[in-house]
Write an enzyme that holds these catalytic residues in place. Structure first.
Site, mmCIF file in Angstrom:
data_model
loop_
_atom_site.group_PDB
_atom_site.id
_atom_site.type_symbol
_atom_site.label_atom_id
_atom_site.label_comp_id
_atom_site.label_asym_id
_atom_site.label_seq_id
_atom_site.Cartn_x
_atom_site.Cartn_y
_atom_site.Cartn_z
ATOM 1 C CD GLN A 66 -67.603 40.257 -53.660
ATOM 2 O OE1 GLN A 66 -66.743 41.118 -53.876
ATOM 3 N NE2 GLN A 66 -68.544 40.336 -54.749
ATOM 4 C CG ASP B 185 -65.780 53.364 -51.825
ATOM 5 O OD1 ASP B 185 -65.173 53.356 -52.999
ATOM 6 O OD2 ASP B 185 -66.992 54.170 -51.484
ATOM 7 C CD GLU C 96 -65.475 41.324 -66.166
ATOM 8 O OE1 GLU C 96 -66.399 40.997 -65.556
ATOM 9 O OE2 GLU C 96 -64.752 40.977 -66.926
#
Ligand SMILES: C[S@@+](CC[C@H](N)C(=O)[O-])C[C@H]1O[C@@H](n2cnc3c(N)ncnc32)[C@H](O)[C@@H]1O
Length: 266
Positions: free
Chosen positions: A82, A105, A123
């Site tokens: 991504q 993270d 989301e």
């Protein structure tokens, strides 16, 4: 997988999320952008704001915030694929000066404390195994006047029937989630981290048209996906993804799951 996803769902919006429909026949691309617009209003995001897009996917919201608002966006994801796609899209959209993408993270970003005006999570919070660490890190990276905005799916009630249990299992399996949380659990974690003025909007009926569109696309592509998997051409996760895409609509429609936006201030 990412090119497949772009063709299957988001197109130029690069959005890996649900859309907010203003009317039943609104094109999906507009619904997807409406989600960004709603969060901009909820989080009072303004030109020049430093935004941390926590769980940025392939850069959809980050690039949109940079190009339409002139926000300064840092997108973080735990997916190297991504990350590469997001950077390539930012270059194509000529917003490199307003965006940066990092492999981090969101529960331990390593970014400087107090360095963002907005913590933005569409989301992605649902993937946090430790909600307390997620909320505390959001609090830490925000400036004293910082705002947090989350849009996500939540568990409204426990599944009751065999069908509901099946849909729920298939959703968790296909979207690699350990569970869906209640909105009140997320609100409690935010409050415990120190957030105040916590507001919650129920957007379940607004996401239903995009949930239905996803269900339809998954149902129509089910046999092709199955064949692709049997022939060893497609990653088996696509099959589980397909079933999750069908189940999510049933869960929303049955009221087992809901979709909410949560906003808060530091
Ligand atoms: C469903 S996608 C949503 C992407 C994006 N927010 C959007 O709306 O297009 C979930 C995102 O959360 C990210 N994510 C999951 N766990 C994460 C973590 N611990 N830290 C950072 N990102 C995470 C994934 O890598 C992915 O980019």
């Amino acid at each position: 997988m990412i090119p497949y996803y772009a063709r299957f769902w988001c197109g130029d919006t690069l959005a890996m999320h649900y859309g907010f429909a203003e009317h039943a026949t609104q094109p999906l691309a507009e619904q997807l952008i409406n989600t960004n617009r709603f969060l901009v209003a909820a989080g009072e995001v303004a030109a020049g704001d430093r935004v941390l897009d926590a769980g940025c996917g392939i850069g959809g919201s980050a690039i949109w915030l940079a190009s339409t608002l002139g926000a300064q966006v840092t997108g973080i994801t735990i997916s190297p694929k991504q990350l590469a796609v997001a950077r390539a899209h930012a270059a194509r959209a000529a917003v490199q000066e307003h965006t940066s993408f990092l492999l981090r993270d969101y529960t331990d970003t390593g970014l400087a404390g107090g360095s963002f005006d907005v913590f933005w999570a569409i989301e992605s919070a649902c993937y946090a195994d430790n909600l307390g660490r997620f909320a505390r890190e959001a609090w830490r990276v925000l400036a004293p006047t910082g705002r947090l905005v989350i849009a996500d799916g939540f568990l409204e009630r426990e599944p009751a029937t065999e069908d509901e249990h099946g849909w729920y299992r298939s959703l968790l399996d296909g979207w690699v989630l350990s569970r869906l949380r209640s909105a009140s659990a997320v609100v409690a974690a935010l409050a415990a981290a120190g957030f105040r003025d916590i507001r919650v909007w129920d957007k379940s009926s607004d996401v239903l048209p995009s949930a239905r569109a996803l269900e339809r696309r998954c149902r129509l592509s089910y046999h092709v996906t199955q064949l692709g998997q049997w022939m060893g051409l497609l990653d088996p996760i696509l099959m589980r993804n397909n079933l999750a895409g069908q189940s999510q609509y049933q869960l929303l429609r049955a009221g087992v799951a809901s979709y909410r936006v949560i906003a808060a201030r530091k």
